[in-house]
Design an enzyme around this catalytic site. Structure first.
Site, mmCIF file in Angstrom:
data_model
loop_
_atom_site.group_PDB
_atom_site.id
_atom_site.type_symbol
_atom_site.label_atom_id
_atom_site.label_comp_id
_atom_site.label_asym_id
_atom_site.label_seq_id
_atom_site.Cartn_x
_atom_site.Cartn_y
_atom_site.Cartn_z
ATOM 1 N N GLY A 51 0.850 -1.182 0.000
ATOM 2 C CA GLY A 51 0.000 0.000 0.000
ATOM 3 C C GLY A 51 0.884 1.230 0.000
ATOM 4 O O GLY A 51 2.100 1.114 -0.001
ATOM 5 N N CYS A 52 0.259 2.409 0.046
ATOM 6 C CA CYS A 52 1.051 3.639 0.036
ATOM 7 C C CYS A 52 1.762 3.829 1.373
ATOM 8 O O CYS A 52 2.906 4.218 1.441
ATOM 9 C CB CYS A 52 0.162 4.828 -0.258
ATOM 10 S SG CYS A 52 1.041 6.393 -0.252
ATOM 11 N N GLN A 53 1.064 3.544 2.454
ATOM 12 C CA GLN A 53 1.639 3.836 3.768
ATOM 13 C C GLN A 53 1.781 2.608 4.663
ATOM 14 O O GLN A 53 2.205 2.705 5.798
ATOM 15 C CB GLN A 53 0.779 4.872 4.484
ATOM 16 C CG GLN A 53 0.769 6.206 3.767
ATOM 17 C CD GLN A 53 0.441 7.344 4.711
ATOM 18 O OE1 GLN A 53 0.715 7.298 5.893
ATOM 19 N NE2 GLN A 53 -0.145 8.393 4.173
#
Lengths: 136, 417
Positions: A51-53
């Protein structure tokens, strides 16, 4: 064994007790902290959903015609989301999983709290679960 | 620093300022909004919002080519902003001010046009290890195209630039240096004036990425002697979608155009096009007229306040937050440079940055989490990301108190295993 739809309804019922975002957040953190960690041997790149974070590792298996999921994340909140998904999806029949609409994510007000990149992470986790069930 | 004593803002002054920002008046989940995401974008005062509405409802029209009343009015308003920017950064002439879509486009413009004109195989470009992706990727793209080499000045554990390394990295192949003024993920204020002087001794031009500093420092391009400077309107209370490229006249005149189109030409035939004079040569197509005009209003707004006092107050906010955050169990501050601006990046032991950020959100507190588009910085510190609180002069000490109490609760939440 409860059906997938019945489990979804249970979660929706649980969430009616929460009045605000903070209560929901605290509950999701709590179940995230309770979710057993995934065995390190499954925390490999092939099972990773980037995921992005945060990262998610998803391990899928099949036993006696039912599908089982175990997963982990470096984010406790994401683990909490995973715990909800596992409660709904794990131990269910492949057909149920493939056809699951998972309306509870909207109903409990989780979707509106997730920014687009986070919602995409959740979507790819669900996609992986369904792909495995479809191939089982 | 002179010996004069600077008075900080009084509570009355802060509360008057806050009244001018409609976004700040609201409650989030029933709690007063605490907006600590100013490094991402600043909130807009009423005057800026009003100037956008006024343009569209009173004199919307295209600029530079109309003969009618409205077009003349819009053109004048647009060009006045160029003068306001010139005055704000102390440039010599408004023809050195090019409007772009933002810092990113300003840097891309220089990377592409400068590269085309001056960079050939084997040449070198220098950046620093604390750059935002927007001051890395455009140079990488250009270097790849022109077979040039990108070199990086390293940082230390405090998040300070190793300025001595610049001297070692500079050589006869160096064509340009592009460096950030204030790091968006660490808050470090770089000694850019010194770096520029160092580069100029070798006749190497310097671009300063001023995205984070434009609202938090008093910028004087003349005094800094930088060759290029890039910044965005939206971080200085203006609208999104507008930015500035400042460039010394000699460079703007030497650079080929970045994009072709209307307004940037003086004559077009199928055989040959001749280009308009600077800065118009770099503003192809219909510009973002309304937002440029409202950007001018944000400059007026900033100029109407005593900026020295604002900046002094912002430093007080940072010092207070830096001191109080140490009360939070398991805190680790990322970026402890001796010269810092109002950015506080940190982690809490046992807590994922995003989880903490989301907890703060439940309390109505807006911060940023993640790598802040500076992945090389995160790799240097061997962390996936940070939680970042960034302050502006409309923030208050009591907001920091709310923030610290919320962090303490978050720390407890993630400490119980």
């Amino acid at each position: 064994m409860k059906s997938l739809a019945e489990t979804e309804q249970e979660i929706i019922d649980d969430f009616t007790f929460f009045e605000n975002w903070e209560d929901k957040y605290n509950y999701i953190i709590e179940i995230g902290q309770q979710l057993p960690s995934l065995n390190d041997k499954y925390k490999i790149d092939e099972l990773r959903i980037q995921g992005c974070q945060s990262s998610v590792w998803l391990h899928c298996s099949e036993k006696d015609g039912r599908i089982y999921f175990e997963a982990d994340s470096d984010s406790v909140f994401v683990k909490g989301e995973i715990a909800l998904l596992i409660k709904v999806m794990s131990g269910k029949l492949p057909d149920e999983i493939v056809n699951a609409k998972l309306g509870f994510i909207d109903t409990i007000g989780l979707r509106q709290q997730l920014s687009m990149t986070r919602a995409n992470g959740l979507a790819s986790m669900i996609r992986r679960m369904k792909q495995f069930a479809a191939g089982a | 620093m002179t010996a004069e004593t600077i008075r900080s803002l009084t509570n009355e002054e802060i509360s008057l300022i806050r009244k001018e920002f409609p976004v700040l008046q609201q409650k989030i989940y029933g709690k007063p909004l605490v907006y600590f995401d100013n490094a991402a974008t600043a909130q807009k005062p009423d005057a800026v919002i009003k100037s956008l509405t006024e343009f569209y409802s009173e004199y919307n029209s295209n600029i530079h080519r109309g003969v009618h009343f409205l077009s003349q009015k819009a053109s004048d308003a647009y060009e006045q902003v160029r003068e306001k920017v010139r005055n704000f950064i102390h440039a010599e002439s408004e023809s050195e001010v090019v409007f772009t879509r933002g810092t990113t486009e300003s840097i891309n413009l220089v990377a592409q046009s400068f590269g085309k004109a001056f960079v050939t195989e084997g040449d070198e470009v220098i950046i620093s290890a604390m750059e935002h992706h927007s001051n890395i990727v455009p140079w990488q793209m250009m270097c790849e195209e022109r077979k040039a080499v990108l070199r990086v000045i390293p940082i230390n554990e405090k998040g300070e630039l190793l300025t001595d390394e610049l001297e070692k990295t500079l050589n006869s192949k160096t064509k340009i240096i592009s460096v950030v003024h204030i790091s968006n993920s660490l808050g470090t204020v770089n000694p850019v004036k010194k770096l520029i002087a160092q580069a100029h001794r070798r006749e190497v031009p310097v671009l300063i990425d001023a995205a984070q500093s434009i609202a938090h420092e008093q910028i004087d391009v003349n005094d800094l002697d930088c060759d290029f400077m890039a910044f965005s309107s939206h971080k200085m209370l203006g609208p999104t979608g507008v930015g500035v490229l400042y460039a010394k006249r000699k460079w703007l005149e030497a650079l080929p155009p970045y994009q072709g189109g209307g307004d940037m030409i003086s004559g077009v035939s199928f055989e040959k096009t001749t280009y308009n004079e600077i800065p118009f040569r770099f503003e192809a197509g219909t510009q973002n007229i309304a937002d440029v005009i409202a950007f001018g209003t944000s400059i007026d707004y900033l100029q109407s306040l005593d900026r020295k006092r604002l900046l002094f107050y912002e430093h007080q906010l940072l010092s207070y937050a830096t001191e109080r955050i140490k009360e939070v169990e398991g805190i680790r501050i990322i970026g402890t440079a001796s010269e810092k601006s109002g950015i506080l990046s940190f982690l809490i032991k046992g807590g994922n940055a995003m989880d903490i950020g989301m907890y703060l959100d439940t309390q109505g507190i807006a911060v940023r989490t993640g790598h802040h588009c500076t992945q090389p910085v995160m790799n240097f510190f061997k962390i996936p990301g940070t939680i970042r609180a960034s302050f502006l002069f409309y923030n208050t000490i009591s907001e920091i108190d709310i923030f610290i109490e919320a962090l303490k609760k978050a720390a407890r939440l993630f400490h119980k295993k």
